[in-house]
Design an enzyme around this catalytic site. Structure first.
Site, short mmCIF file in Angstrom:
data_model
loop_
_atom_site.label_atom_id
_atom_site.label_comp_id
_atom_site.label_asym_id
_atom_site.label_seq_id
_atom_site.Cartn_x
_atom_site.Cartn_y
_atom_site.Cartn_z
N GLU A 50 0.82 -1.21 0.00
CA GLU A 50 0.00 0.00 0.00
C GLU A 50 0.85 1.25 0.00
O GLU A 50 1.92 1.28 0.57
CB GLU A 50 -0.82 0.05 1.28
CG GLU A 50 -1.81 -1.04 1.40
CD GLU A 50 -2.46 -1.00 2.76
OE1 GLU A 50 -2.88 -2.05 3.23
OE2 GLU A 50 -2.54 0.09 3.35
N CYS A 65 -1.82 2.48 7.24
CA CYS A 65 -1.22 1.48 6.37
C CYS A 65 -1.42 0.07 6.86
O CYS A 65 -1.46 -0.20 8.04
CB CYS A 65 0.24 1.81 6.17
SG CYS A 65 0.38 2.99 4.82
#
Ligand code: SAH
Ligand code: SF4
Length: 356
Positions: A85, A349
């Protein structure tokens, strides 16, 4: 884009040196998405490059934009099928910061972190790290999004100091004028508190910003939520931060996520203030109070639990965060409350990749 491979390709094809400069400028500064867009090159060369090389080392699996347009998250799929990500955030209108990952998963196992819950899978390569920046540069260009792209923060998935070889190489590429050309001071590395890494950063990149994910100012609580503390406890961390000041004389950011009923009492504020004063150079220590993005999975703790009965950790309320800030101020510590960006796109995250 693998820079070494690019150099090799030019050599093998007997291309003059200035071509490298041209190609690097097009890819890293201008953000072209394919070799065919580099019109300063001959058609044959462009076609050969399209065939033999690739600009990005991953495919885009998903892109999510927050309603206010101030944060965009991308889920990327590497060649081997791993998901990573990266987030683009606009901290203020007209500027963009990219938050990048350095590992698939993380070995540190912090109890509140979605990446920590995934466990460690592998280190990202230098190319995979810098390609996240390249991806956002292309994205801004392709979508005609205005504003300057100025900051890069290593605050995505993974612990930068446990992949130092690739992270340090990626920093070199990001600050290389011929490649990405960012200023060292535009980069920030965040660590859960690995002392050896802090020393390396100070020695190798004294101008790159350092952020510490402190979150707890008592060893008892930090041990419970952040296993790194059993290796490098608050005292070792204090010594490393003192040493960091000696070497760099630069500001350090102390990150503190606000966890409801866990680290947000008046006593916690007092402990935090005491810790800060024990480090010294308080004018160079900046506390960021950050809203916690609740992750849906239960958190298991093996010792006495301070969690709510369902085992879900929640963020402290706005009022409680304000009170915590006031408590700190009473003890002569200034702090900034950081607006939570992109909660609805799971911008913390690891939250998206963990979902699959
Ligand atoms: N591993 C490094 C770099 C990751 S930075 C580090 O821990 O510093 C990611 C930051 O987000 C860290 O400060 C981490 O503690 C914090 N974080 C993790 N999960 C979060 C969540 N659900 N909500 C808000 N912040 C979170
Ligand atoms: Fe790893 Fe940082 Fe998450 Fe801890 S907070 S598990 S160190 S990514």
């Amino acid at each position: 884009m693998d820079i070494k491979k690019l150099e090799q390709f030019l050599q093998e094809n007997n291309l003059p040196k200035f071509r490298l400069g041209q190609i690097q400028k097009a890819i890293f500064a201008d953000g072209v998405s394919s070799f065919s867009e580099i019109t300063t090159l001959s058609k044959e060369l462009r076609e050969k490059m399209e065939e033999e090389m690739r600009i990005l080392s991953f495919e885009v699996e998903k892109v999510l934009t927050a309603e206010d347009g101030q944060s965009i998250k991308a889920l990327l799929k590497t060649v081997g099928g791993d998901l990573i990500e990266t987030v683009l955030i606009s901290p203020k209108p007209g500027t963009w910061s990219a938050c990048i990952s350095c590992q698939v998963g993380c070995a540190m196992g912090c109890r509140f972190c979605a990446t920590g819950k995934m466990g460690f899978k592998r280190n990202l390569t230098t190319e995979e790290i810098t390609d996240q920046v390249l991806f956002w540069r292309q994205y801004l260009k392709r979508n005609n999004i205005e504003g300057s792209f100025s900051n890069i923060v290593y605050m995505g998935m993974g612990e930068p100091f446990l992949n130092w070889d690739n992270v340090s190489e990626s920093i070199k590429n990001l600050i290389d004028e011929k490649i990405f050309g960012f200023g060292s001071r535009s980069l920030s590395v965040s660590t859960s508190g690995i002392v050896e890494g802090i020393e390396k950063l100070a020695m190798e990149f004294p101008q790159v910003n350092l952020a510490i994910s402190l979150h707890f100012a008592s060893d008892k609580k930090r041990d419970l939520y952040m296993p790194v503390n059993k290796m490098d406890n608050l005292e070792s961390l204090r010594n490393a931060l003192k040493q960091y000041f000696e070497t760099t004389n630069r500001k350090i950011f102390l990150e503190y996520i606000m966890l409801d009923g866990i680290n947000d009492t008046a006593l916690d504020a007092k402990l935090l203030a005491d810790y800060i004063y024990s480090i010294g150079n308080t004018h160079l220590l900046h506390v960021n109070l950050i809203r916690y993005n609740t992750i849906t999975e239960k958190t298991e703790l093996n010792s006495e639990s301070e969690l709510s009965s369902e085992g879900i950790i929640n963020s402290s309320s706005k009022t409680r965060t304000q009170l915590f800030k006031q408590e700190l101020e009473k003890h002569r510590v200034n702090a900034t409350i950081r607006k939570s960006l992109g909660e609805e796109i799971k911008a913390a995250c690891g939250q998206l990749a963990g979902e699959k």
